[in-house]
Write an enzyme that holds these catalytic residues in place. Sequence first.
Site, PDB file in Angstrom:
ATOM      1  N   ASP A 205       1.681  -0.269  -2.613  1.00 33.13           N
ATOM      2  CA  ASP A 205       0.231  -0.314  -2.758  1.00 33.13           C
ATOM      3  C   ASP A 205      -0.370   0.509  -1.623  1.00 33.13           C
ATOM      4  O   ASP A 205       0.365   1.120  -0.834  1.00 33.13           O
ATOM      5  CB  ASP A 205      -0.283  -1.767  -2.716  1.00 33.13           C
ATOM      6  N   ASP A 207      -3.235  -0.100   1.511  1.00 31.30           N
ATOM      7  CA  ASP A 207      -4.001  -1.144   2.192  1.00 31.30           C
ATOM      8  C   ASP A 207      -5.075  -0.536   3.092  1.00 31.30           C
ATOM      9  O   ASP A 207      -4.801   0.402   3.840  1.00 31.30           O
ATOM     10  CB  ASP A 207      -3.065  -1.995   3.067  1.00 31.30           C
ATOM     11  N   ASP A 295      -5.230  -2.882  -1.749  1.00 25.69           N
ATOM     12  CA  ASP A 295      -5.706  -4.092  -1.071  1.00 25.69           C
ATOM     13  C   ASP A 295      -6.790  -3.717  -0.071  1.00 25.69           C
ATOM     14  O   ASP A 295      -6.625  -2.760   0.691  1.00 25.69           O
ATOM     15  CB  ASP A 295      -4.561  -4.778  -0.282  1.00 25.69           C
TER      16      ASP A 295
HETATM   17  P1  8DG Z   1       4.387  -1.526   1.047  1.00 33.22           P
HETATM   18  O1  8DG Z   1       3.031  -1.867   0.542  1.00 33.22           O
HETATM   19  O2  8DG Z   1       4.586  -0.081   1.231  1.00 33.22           O
HETATM   20  O3  8DG Z   1       5.466  -2.153   0.217  1.00 33.22           O
HETATM   21  O4  8DG Z   1       4.577  -2.155   2.518  1.00 33.22           O
HETATM   22  P2  8DG Z   1       3.476  -2.838   3.428  1.00 33.22           P
HETATM   23  O5  8DG Z   1       2.179  -2.092   3.341  1.00 33.22           O
HETATM   24  O6  8DG Z   1       4.058  -3.040   4.763  1.00 33.22           O
HETATM   25  O7  8DG Z   1       3.343  -4.286   2.765  1.00 33.22           O
HETATM   26  P3  8DG Z   1       2.081  -5.068   2.168  1.00 33.22           P
HETATM   27  O8  8DG Z   1       2.655  -6.139   1.294  1.00 33.22           O
HETATM   28  O9  8DG Z   1       1.093  -4.172   1.548  1.00 33.22           O
HETATM   29  O10 8DG Z   1       1.454  -5.826   3.429  1.00 33.22           O
HETATM   30  C1  8DG Z   1       0.851  -5.146   4.502  1.00 33.22           C
HETATM   31  C2  8DG Z   1       0.543  -6.124   5.603  1.00 33.22           C
HETATM   32  O11 8DG Z   1      -0.503  -7.009   5.222  1.00 33.22           O
HETATM   33  C3  8DG Z   1       1.736  -7.021   5.963  1.00 33.22           C
HETATM   34  O12 8DG Z   1       2.047  -6.860   7.325  1.00 33.22           O
HETATM   35  C4  8DG Z   1       1.254  -8.414   5.719  1.00 33.22           C
HETATM   36  C5  8DG Z   1      -0.244  -8.276   5.786  1.00 33.22           C
HETATM   37  N1  8DG Z   1      -0.982  -9.339   5.138  1.00 33.22           N
HETATM   38  C6  8DG Z   1      -1.685 -10.257   5.844  1.00 33.22           C
HETATM   39  N2  8DG Z   1      -2.286 -11.124   5.001  1.00 33.22           N
HETATM   40  C7  8DG Z   1      -1.941 -10.762   3.734  1.00 33.22           C
HETATM   41  C8  8DG Z   1      -2.265 -11.295   2.456  1.00 33.22           C
HETATM   42  O13 8DG Z   1      -2.996 -12.289   2.307  1.00 33.22           O
HETATM   43  N3  8DG Z   1      -1.731 -10.643   1.388  1.00 33.22           N
HETATM   44  C9  8DG Z   1      -0.956  -9.558   1.539  1.00 33.22           C
HETATM   45  N4  8DG Z   1      -0.473  -8.959   0.431  1.00 33.22           N
HETATM   46  N5  8DG Z   1      -0.627  -9.020   2.740  1.00 33.22           N
HETATM   47  C10 8DG Z   1      -1.119  -9.626   3.833  1.00 33.22           C
HETATM   48  O14 8DG Z   1      -1.747 -10.248   7.062  1.00 33.22           O
HETATM   49 MN    MN Z   2       1.118  -1.993   1.518  1.00 34.09          MN
HETATM   50 MN    MN Z   3      -0.749  -4.859   0.474  1.00 32.52          MN
END
Ligand code: 8DG
Ligand code: MN
Ligand code: MN
Length: 371
Positions: A205, A207, A295
């Site tokens: 995703d 962020d 996100d």
């Molecule tokens: P990716 O998307 O490339 O797979 O890897 P990422 O960007 O490291 O993972 P992510 O699932 O998008 O999460 C990014 C960061 O957001 C991770 O360190 C955890 C943090 N996070 C929070 N709260 C929440 C929440 O409520 N939901 C999600 N999905 N992530 C959260 O601190």
């Molecule tokens: Mn992510």
């Molecule tokens: Mn995310």
Amino acid sequence: SEGPTPTSVAIVSQYACQRRTTIENNNSIFTDAFEVLAESYEFSELEGQCLAFRRAASVLKSLPCEVRRQEDIRDLPWMGEHTKAVMEDILQYGHSFEVERMLSDKKYQTLKLFTSVFGVGPKTADKWYRKGLRSFSDVLTEPSIHLNRMQQMGFLYYEDISRAVSKAEARALGSIIDEAVRAITPDGILALTGGFRREKEFGHDVDFIVTTPEPGRENSLLPDIIERLKQEGILLYCDYQASTLDISKLPCPRFEAMDHFAKCFLILQLEGSKVEGGLSRSKEGGRGWKAVRVDLVSPPVDRYAFALLGWTGSRQFERDLRRFARLERQMVLDNHTLYDKTKKEFLAAQTEKDIFAHLGLEYIEPWQRNA
Ligand code: 8DG
Ligand code: MN
Ligand code: MN
């Protein structure tokens, strides 16, 4: 005079927040194997064993070179009997029999498949497996199953959102969100966070953190952005969660996995024409757009540094920051605050560097947090 010692061994910290871990992984042959076993333990809710493999993988990811012999790992933290046995197999035979067995295990394969759908966690996947369901068509034709809206969207856009998001696609989405923020408030603050801030090439995703210098104004920011995206006709799915932050409750800090900021989990329609070099998905579907997961999180501006640090990840890096704060500094760190239990006071921070300094840690750049 004293020259360099002939057998100087670099000490590797047990904490990921005291290691520098770039996206260059010299030990993926081991860490990929560990991830399979960690995931299988996660499916079985064996958290301790799951964490043991994730910690070992994280240590190996930080090494500047490839592990070639068993003795290379002698002085490394988190190398338990089980992890060592798996590594021994890989060193000797080129693969781990236990991992091979897991990869061909029907239950593991099915849970892996089901949890790859947006909105389907290990609990739901296990429930479906226990009903005897083994494929997507089994799930979609089973009359007793009611999919929630998130899961319906997960299946509808599965082809698109199960494919990795590229850097170019993340950049294009950044421009779209930036334009929306700019139109709503000229002094809005937008920052890329998550894996792309760590300079990963691909993500599941994209962020972002958004806020404004005007306290309280951040509460209407996400609803306004969502409304604009809807009017642009690119909002495919939106799960908005309003802020549950209660500042009056802050003087009794306890660690919570979830933060209380306003946030939304979106699926956006990204036009191929907006992406430099085109979309990363094959165009055989004929349509010139791709569904992408985004996100957004919207903290008040005085919480910005904590939110940015918390959302940049990696998850292993975050876990160890909190564990380090608790065990080495008697402090409580979460996505909102840093609390010193000895001084009985909250430590303010404008930047991530302030937080590392409060913790007595060397600053680790985002691209060195791929633990
Ligand atoms: P990716 O998307 O490339 O797979 O890897 P990422 O960007 O490291 O993972 P992510 O699932 O998008 O999460 C990014 C960061 O957001 C991770 O360190 C955890 C943090 N996070 C929070 N709260 C929440 C929440 O409520 N939901 C999600 N999905 N992530 C959260 O601190
Ligand atoms: Mn992510
Ligand atoms: Mn995310």
